[in-house]
Enzyme design. Structure first.
Site, PDB file in Angstrom:
ATOM      1  N   TYR A 214      -2.028  -2.435  10.308  1.00 13.48           N
ATOM      2  CA  TYR A 214      -2.257  -2.944   9.250  1.00 13.48           C
ATOM      3  C   TYR A 214      -1.246  -2.531   8.153  1.00 13.48           C
ATOM      4  CZ  TYR A 214      -3.759  -2.440   4.265  1.00 13.48           C
ATOM      5  OH  TYR A 214      -3.549  -2.398   2.895  1.00 13.48           O
ATOM      6  N   HIS A 215      -0.976  -1.056   8.135  1.00 14.46           N
ATOM      7  CA  HIS A 215       0.047  -0.564   7.118  1.00 14.46           C
ATOM      8  C   HIS A 215       1.479  -1.059   7.540  1.00 14.46           C
ATOM      9  CE1 HIS A 215      -3.188   2.291   6.517  1.00 14.46           C
ATOM     10  NE2 HIS A 215      -2.835   2.026   5.229  1.00 14.46           N
TER      11      HIS A 215
ATOM     12  N   SER B 120      -0.668   2.667  10.912  1.00  9.39           N
ATOM     13  CA  SER B 120      -1.536   1.743  11.623  1.00  9.39           C
ATOM     14  C   SER B 120      -0.579   0.331  11.599  1.00  9.39           C
ATOM     15  CB  SER B 120      -2.867   1.481  10.725  1.00  9.39           C
ATOM     16  OG  SER B 120      -2.655   0.549   9.522  1.00  9.39           O
TER      17      SER B 120
ATOM     18  N   ARG C 198     -17.192   5.486   0.924  1.00  7.06           N
ATOM     19  CA  ARG C 198     -18.065   5.710   2.244  1.00  7.06           C
ATOM     20  C   ARG C 198     -18.744   7.198   1.940  1.00  7.06           C
ATOM     21  NH1 ARG C 198     -13.969   5.309   5.909  1.00  7.06           N
ATOM     22  NH2 ARG C 198     -13.894   7.612   6.157  1.00  7.06           N
TER      23      ARG C 198
ATOM     24  N   LYS D 130       2.269  -4.602   6.050  1.00  2.69           N
ATOM     25  CA  LYS D 130       2.723  -4.279   4.958  1.00  2.69           C
ATOM     26  C   LYS D 130       4.177  -4.156   4.367  1.00  2.69           C
ATOM     27  CE  LYS D 130      -1.560  -4.887   2.654  1.00  2.69           C
ATOM     28  NZ  LYS D 130      -1.631  -6.016   1.715  1.00  2.69           N
TER      29      LYS D 130
ATOM     30  N   THR E 141       0.926  -0.963  -0.063  1.00  7.96           N
ATOM     31  CA  THR E 141       0.058   0.034   0.035  1.00  7.96           C
ATOM     32  C   THR E 141       0.884   1.208  -0.133  1.00  7.96           C
ATOM     33  OG1 THR E 141      -1.274   1.346   1.330  1.00  7.96           O
ATOM     34  CG2 THR E 141      -0.509  -0.464   2.406  1.00  7.96           C
TER      35      THR E 141
HETATM   36  N1  LIG Z   1      -8.930  -1.594  -1.745  1.00  2.00           N
HETATM   37  C1  LIG Z   1      -8.224  -0.805  -1.524  1.00  2.00           C
HETATM   38  O1  LIG Z   1      -8.134   0.376  -1.572  1.00  2.00           O
HETATM   39  C2  LIG Z   1      -6.850  -1.371  -1.337  1.00  2.00           C
HETATM   40  C3  LIG Z   1      -5.567  -0.172  -1.379  1.00  2.00           C
HETATM   41  C4  LIG Z   1      -4.199  -0.632  -1.374  1.00  2.00           C
HETATM   42  C5  LIG Z   1      -3.722  -1.951  -0.822  1.00  2.00           C
HETATM   43  N2  LIG Z   1      -4.974  -2.969  -1.034  1.00  2.00           N
HETATM   44  C6  LIG Z   1      -4.696  -4.319  -0.642  1.00  2.00           C
HETATM   45  O2  LIG Z   1      -4.901  -4.931  -1.908  1.00  2.00           O
HETATM   46  C7  LIG Z   1      -5.338  -6.309  -1.303  1.00  2.00           C
HETATM   47  C8  LIG Z   1      -6.840  -6.497  -1.820  1.00  2.00           C
HETATM   48  O3  LIG Z   1      -7.685  -5.510  -1.154  1.00  2.00           O
HETATM   49  P1  LIG Z   1      -9.316  -5.592  -1.135  1.00  2.00           P
HETATM   50  O4  LIG Z   1      -9.815  -4.477  -1.184  1.00  2.00           O
HETATM   51  O5  LIG Z   1      -9.782  -6.389  -2.288  1.00  2.00           O
HETATM   52  O6  LIG Z   1      -9.558  -6.504   0.252  1.00  2.00           O
HETATM   53  P2  LIG Z   1     -10.603  -7.561   0.336  1.00  2.00           P
HETATM   54  O7  LIG Z   1     -10.749  -7.715   1.818  1.00  2.00           O
HETATM   55  O8  LIG Z   1     -11.858  -7.286  -0.193  1.00  2.00           O
HETATM   56  O9  LIG Z   1      -9.988  -8.683  -0.195  1.00  2.00           O
HETATM   57  C9  LIG Z   1      -9.035  -9.740   0.445  1.00  2.00           C
HETATM   58  C10 LIG Z   1      -9.537 -11.220   0.233  1.00  2.00           C
HETATM   59  O10 LIG Z   1      -8.507 -11.925   0.774  1.00  2.00           O
HETATM   60  C11 LIG Z   1      -9.145 -12.894   1.861  1.00  2.00           C
HETATM   61  N3  LIG Z   1      -8.118 -13.113   2.938  1.00  2.00           N
HETATM   62  C12 LIG Z   1      -7.911 -12.468   3.740  1.00  2.00           C
HETATM   63  N4  LIG Z   1      -6.951 -12.799   4.556  1.00  2.00           N
HETATM   64  C13 LIG Z   1      -6.682 -14.334   4.047  1.00  2.00           C
HETATM   65  C14 LIG Z   1      -6.242 -15.242   4.470  1.00  2.00           C
HETATM   66  N5  LIG Z   1      -5.337 -15.271   5.527  1.00  2.00           N
HETATM   67  N6  LIG Z   1      -6.092 -16.659   3.800  1.00  2.00           N
HETATM   68  C15 LIG Z   1      -7.009 -16.408   2.815  1.00  2.00           C
HETATM   69  N7  LIG Z   1      -7.786 -15.585   2.327  1.00  2.00           N
HETATM   70  C16 LIG Z   1      -7.853 -14.416   3.018  1.00  2.00           C
HETATM   71  C17 LIG Z   1     -10.366 -12.173   2.157  1.00  2.00           C
HETATM   72  O11 LIG Z   1     -11.446 -13.287   2.546  1.00  2.00           O
HETATM   73  C18 LIG Z   1     -10.739 -11.141   0.831  1.00  2.00           C
HETATM   74  O12 LIG Z   1     -11.616 -12.026   0.458  1.00  2.00           O
HETATM   75  C19 LIG Z   1      -5.115  -6.372   0.206  1.00  2.00           C
HETATM   76  O13 LIG Z   1      -3.915  -6.927   0.435  1.00  2.00           O
HETATM   77  C20 LIG Z   1      -5.082  -4.926   0.662  1.00  2.00           C
HETATM   78  O14 LIG Z   1      -4.337  -4.727   1.636  1.00  2.00           O
HETATM   79  C21 LIG Z   1      -6.344  -2.543  -0.968  1.00  2.00           C
END
Ligand SMILES: NC(=O)c1ccc[n+]([C@@H]2O[C@H](COP(=O)([O-])OP(=O)(O)OC[C@H]3O[C@@H](n4cnc5c(N)ncnc54)[C@H](O)[C@@H]3O)[C@@H](O)[C@H]2O)c1
Length: 406
Positions: free
Chosen positions: A197-198, A195, A256, A201, A160
């Site tokens: 979370y961050h 955070s 949101r 990463k 991220t």
């Molecule tokens: N959406 C955003 O704005 C954004 C921005 C920057 C980075 N990201 C990164 O992109 C990735 C995808 O984001 P997203 O928005 O699609 O999130 P999301 O939560 O919708 O999708 C992640 C998927 O991974 C699955 N998952 C989580 N932990 C797991 C585990 N231990 N084993 C198996 N499955 C697991 C969840 O059930 C979910 O379906 C994430 O790693 C997130 O950190 C997202």
């Protein structure tokens, strides 16, 4: 057998890729699966359905109705004739990870399967530990399984932009050249996340760099901005919607804000609202990931790119949602600043670079105003589902009040 760069590219061009999407049931994962299938690639998917479970726990749900994984695959098969092999399980379980990699042996992995909510990670010690252990655990399992089973495969891992924080200097793409006490070197750019979370990463990034150094794995570490939107062209049927979260824990800012506008609630920037972040549409996020997959790194290369289209302040976004909301919905939209639950600078310098993807052929198609119109219309269409979770929108997770052992 070790294949050379040119052979590897030829393999990718001559046959379609087999891509394993870890986190296929998620917001980005499902959209990427639709795109890959549409382009003739073979997709296998892994997910523990973790996000579905945790979103439900905070009394929320995806505003777009989403089918079970089983139904999604069935609907897709009926429409395209293509199948997705799906494995339900936790990537943090090494036995599970090894068995899936052994059974599938893909050309590339897209690793999205992590706990991805900053507020969730800040609820308390339990959630902080879960985020750190689970996210780092999944990534370390994956690089070991790759090294042992498919060492030539490419790992495209989602990090991220939040890893960098908001330093008072320009943010390069992963590395920068620095001179100190008369000596010069090119080093990883310092990270200063906001955070647990961050930080998870950031730790992943360090572990990936090391895995690349010792085992020469091909790795793309994507520093992605905040993704917004409900649509990509492949979502041609209600049964193919990807999830869309809007609550204070799982929803991102712009998604949101649009929901607040539809529900007649004030749009609520946190704090002064001058925090700037990089944003990109779901369509652009998917097309960037496709570029990353179709133009993989050199053998043994670890590369980083910053994946966003434009940066906006939270106030700018709120202003645009107000303008578009009033136009599309035909009524007043109010903006109301609320106490910032996060600990972050709400006025700062922000100038991240994002040249690499553009040099690889990325041409953003996202048009913020049009995309906001389309989000507003989709949320309005599923207004009843949004109404059901409207109490979960206001911030309740305050960084300073994160709960310890008791
Ligand atoms: N959406 C955003 O704005 C954004 C921005 C920057 C980075 N990201 C990164 O992109 C990735 C995808 O984001 P997203 O928005 O699609 O999130 P999301 O939560 O919708 O999708 C992640 C998927 O991974 C699955 N998952 C989580 N932990 C797991 C585990 N231990 N084993 C198996 N499955 C697991 C969840 O059930 C979910 O379906 C994430 O790693 C997130 O950190 C997202």
């Amino acid at each position: 057998m070790c294949i050379q760069r040119n052979d590897y590219i030829l393999v990718l061009m001559s046959k379609h890729m087999k891509v394993s999407i870890l986190g296929i049931d998620g917001y980005i994962g499902w959209a990427l699966a639709l795109r890959l299938i549409g382009k003739g690639h073979q997709v296998v998917g892994v997910d523990s359905l973790y996000t579905r479970m945790r979103v439900k726990e905070v009394g929320s749900q995806s505003v777009t109705p989403i089918e079970s994984m089983e139904n999604r695959i069935k609907i897709l098969r009926e429409k395209t004739g293509e199948n997705i092999e799906f494995f339900q399980g936790d990537v943090n379980d090494p036995e599970f990870m090894y068995s899936v990699v052994e059974k599938t042996k893909p050309d590339a992995f897209v690793h999205l399967a992590e706990q991805r909510s900053a507020p969730y990670s800040m609820i308390g010690l339990k959630q902080a530990r879960e985020t750190l252990m689970q996210n780092m655990g999944g990534t370390i399992n994956l690089v070991y399984a790759m090294k042992d089973i498919v060492p030539d495969a490419h790992l495209l891992k989602l990090g991220t932009m939040g890893e960098y924080g908001t330093p008072n200097i320009d943010i390069p793409e992963g590395f920068f050249t620095i001179e100190y006490n008369g000596r010069k070197d090119t080093l990883p750019f310092p990270k200063f996340a906001g955070s647990w979370y961050h930080w998870s990463k950031v730790h992943d990034t360090n572990n990936l760099m090391f895995a690349n150094r010792v085992w020469k794995l091909r790795i793309t570490d994507v520093m992605q901005g905040v993704v917004y939107g409900t649509r990509i062209p492949e979502i041609t049927d209600t049964g193919l919607f990807t999830r869309f979260d809007i609550d204070e824990v799982w929803g991102t800012a712009l998604n949101r804000f649009c929901t607040q506008a539809v529900l007649g609630l004030p749009v609520t920037p946190y704090g002064k609202g001058d925090q700037r972040r990089g944003f990109l549409s779901l369509e652009d996020a998917v097309s960037c990931l496709m570029i990353g997959l179709e133009k993989p790194p050199e053998e043994g290369e670890y590369r980083v790119y910053n994946q966003f289209d434009q940066h906006y302040s939270v106030n700018e976004l709120a202003g645009i949602v107000k303008e578009r909301g009033e136009k599309v919905l035909g009524r007043d939209v109010h903006i109301e600043r609320v106490e910032n639950p996060r600990v972050e600078m709400d006025q700062h310098y922000y100038n991240p670079e994002n040249k690499k993807l553009r040099n690889m052929g990325y041409v953003p198609v996202g048009d913020l105003r049009k995309d906001i119109d389309s989000i507003l219309m989709d949320v309005d269409r599923f207004r009843e589902r949004a109404e059901q979770v409207k109490n979960a929108i206001a911030p309740r997770t305050f960084w300073k009040k994160s709960v310890g052992l008791h």
